[in-house]
Each structure stands twice: as structure tokens, then as C-alpha cells.
Write a protein that holds these residues in place. Structure first.
Motif, short mmCIF file in Angstrom:
data_model
loop_
_atom_site.label_atom_id
_atom_site.label_comp_id
_atom_site.label_asym_id
_atom_site.label_seq_id
_atom_site.Cartn_x
_atom_site.Cartn_y
_atom_site.Cartn_z
N LYS A 1 46.74 -25.07 -48.49
CA LYS A 1 46.48 -24.37 -49.75
C LYS A 1 45.25 -24.94 -50.44
O LYS A 1 44.47 -24.21 -51.06
N TYR B 1 51.17 -18.52 -43.40
CA TYR B 1 51.94 -19.57 -44.06
C TYR B 1 51.10 -20.83 -44.27
O TYR B 1 51.20 -21.49 -45.30
N GLN C 1 50.76 -23.20 -48.09
CA GLN C 1 51.60 -24.37 -48.25
C GLN C 1 50.94 -25.59 -47.62
O GLN C 1 49.96 -25.48 -46.89
#
Length: 225
Positions: free
Chosen positions: A201, A193, A197
């Protein structure tokens, strides 16, 4: 794209090693192989691009870096491996990979934040490898680790991160004080994750997912997909 949280990755590794009896060193060796392959792709076959600097923490992410160093040396690269942090905190797997490195003629040297000689080597390298921290980091990067992060970020060559850029929260993608700005992140088994995000990223650069031998059905079982 399949994404995993930090807790899920911890459980996946535990189940693979303890219940499925997959040797942890085999997983580490495959992870290191994927990182070494990426470094070789970046540096190419040019003889001027043989110098590699690898930054390793004492944990298993550092063990990935130590193993990658050995594989790169076996391919004719000139590699220096800098241990950042307390040698006494090295994990059993990292120590095992160090023994293999020593048998190949390499060595794990202490990182010195004030060393101009190390700084010159780093600046003249064709590629740097970030193996300081894995996805479990939850505290701000400080001390020699912060110095190493800054050196990587100021170096004039590409940086490859192992699993996640050091200093990025594996769940949120938040920067924990400061973080490595990688050109490429080779992440293992599935993406995280924190790579997809938040700041993660941007800091991760190009993300490549490398299988390391954990069965697909086990991944689906733990991730629930």
C-alpha cells in the motif's frame, strides 16, 4: 474496490484469451496505452520533460513496458528501454512488441548495472517506468533486477509501475527483499490484494485501475462478485 488475487488474475487472463478469444496482444496494447497516458500526464508538455527511461523484464510485464515505450516515442518522447534479465526468456508477446518497437525506430538495449552512461540518462530522465515483474513474483529480487530496483528508487524523478511495483508480493503486499517505491501504479483490470495491504500500500503510491478490454461479466464470474 474490487480486489483480485494472483491466481484469479492468471485465470482471468487465461479465460479471456483462450475461451473468449481476446487477442493477448490487444490486452497488452491497452495496458501499455494506460501506462503511456499516465507518463504523459506526469511529464506534461514541457520540452525539458521529454526523456523517459523504461526498465523491462523478459516477461509479459516487460512487454507492457516495451509497448508503452513505442507509444511514448510516437508522442515525441525520447525513450530508452532497458532489458533486465535474459533475452532468451522473453515471452512471445514481448518479442512481438519488440518488433513493433523496432519498426518505430526504437530498440531494446541490455541493462548494464555498471554503466555510468546509462546511469546518467536515468538520472536526467523526467520519468521512469517500472516493468520488471508482474503480480506473479514470489522470490526475492536479486542480481541485475535488484540493481535496477535500486536505480529507480534513487532517481530524482517520478516512477510509474506497471500493474504492481516490482518486488511486491501480489497477494500479501510483502516486500520480496527490496521493491520499487512507485509514485503511481497503473494496475490492470482491477486492483490487487498486494496493492491494498502490507507494504504494498505504501510502495504503490497512487493506484489507478485501467480497463484493458476484459468483459465485466467475465471479471465478475472469475472473482465471484
Amino acid at each position: 474496490m474490487r480486489l483480485a488475487a494472483t491466481a484469479q488474475m492468471k485465470e482471468l487472463d487465461r479465460t479471456a484469451i483462450e475461451e473468449r478469444k481476446i487477442p493477448s496482444l490487444d490486452l497488452m496494447e491497452r495496458a501499455a496505452g494506460a501506462v503511456a497516458k499516465k507518463v504523459l500526464q506526469i511529464t506534461g508538455k514541457n520540452d525539458r520533460n521529454r526523456q523517459i527511461a523504461i526498465f523491462c523484464g523478459p516477461g509479459n510485464n516487460g512487454g507492457d513496458g516495451v509497448a508503452a515505450a513505442r507509444l511514448l516515442m510516437e508522442r515525441g518522447r525520447e525513450v530508452r528501454i532497458f532489458l533486465v534479465g535474459d533475452r532468451k526468456k522473453m515471452t512471445p508477446d514481448s518479442l512481438a512488441m519488440e518488433q513493433k518497437l523496432l519498426a518505430t525506430g526504437g530498440k531494446l538495449e541490455a541493462y548494464a548495472a555498471d554503466s555510468s552512461e546509462q546511469q546518467e540518462w536515468i538520472e536526467n530522465s523526467a520519468c521512469l517506468v517500472d516493468a520488471l515483474f508482474g503480480v506473479g513474483l514470489k522470490r526475492p529480487v536479486t542480481g541485475d533486477f535488484l540493481s535496477a530496483v535500486r536505480r529507480m528508487n534513487h532517481a530524482p524523478c517520478p516512477v510509474v509501475s506497471c500493474d504492481i511495483p516490482s518486488g511486491i508480493d501480489g497477494d500479501t503486499g510483502n516486500v520480496l527483499g527490496e521493491a520499487v517505491r512507485a509514485d503511481c501504479t497503473v494496475t490492470f483490470t482491477c486492483s490487487k490484494y498486494g496493492l491494498e495491504q502490507g507494504d504494498g500500500k505504501e510502495y504503490a503510491g497512487t493506484v489507478e485501475v485501467a480497463p484493458i478490454g476484459i468483459p465485466e461479466e467475465l471479471i465478475c464470474q472469475v472473482l465471484g462478485s
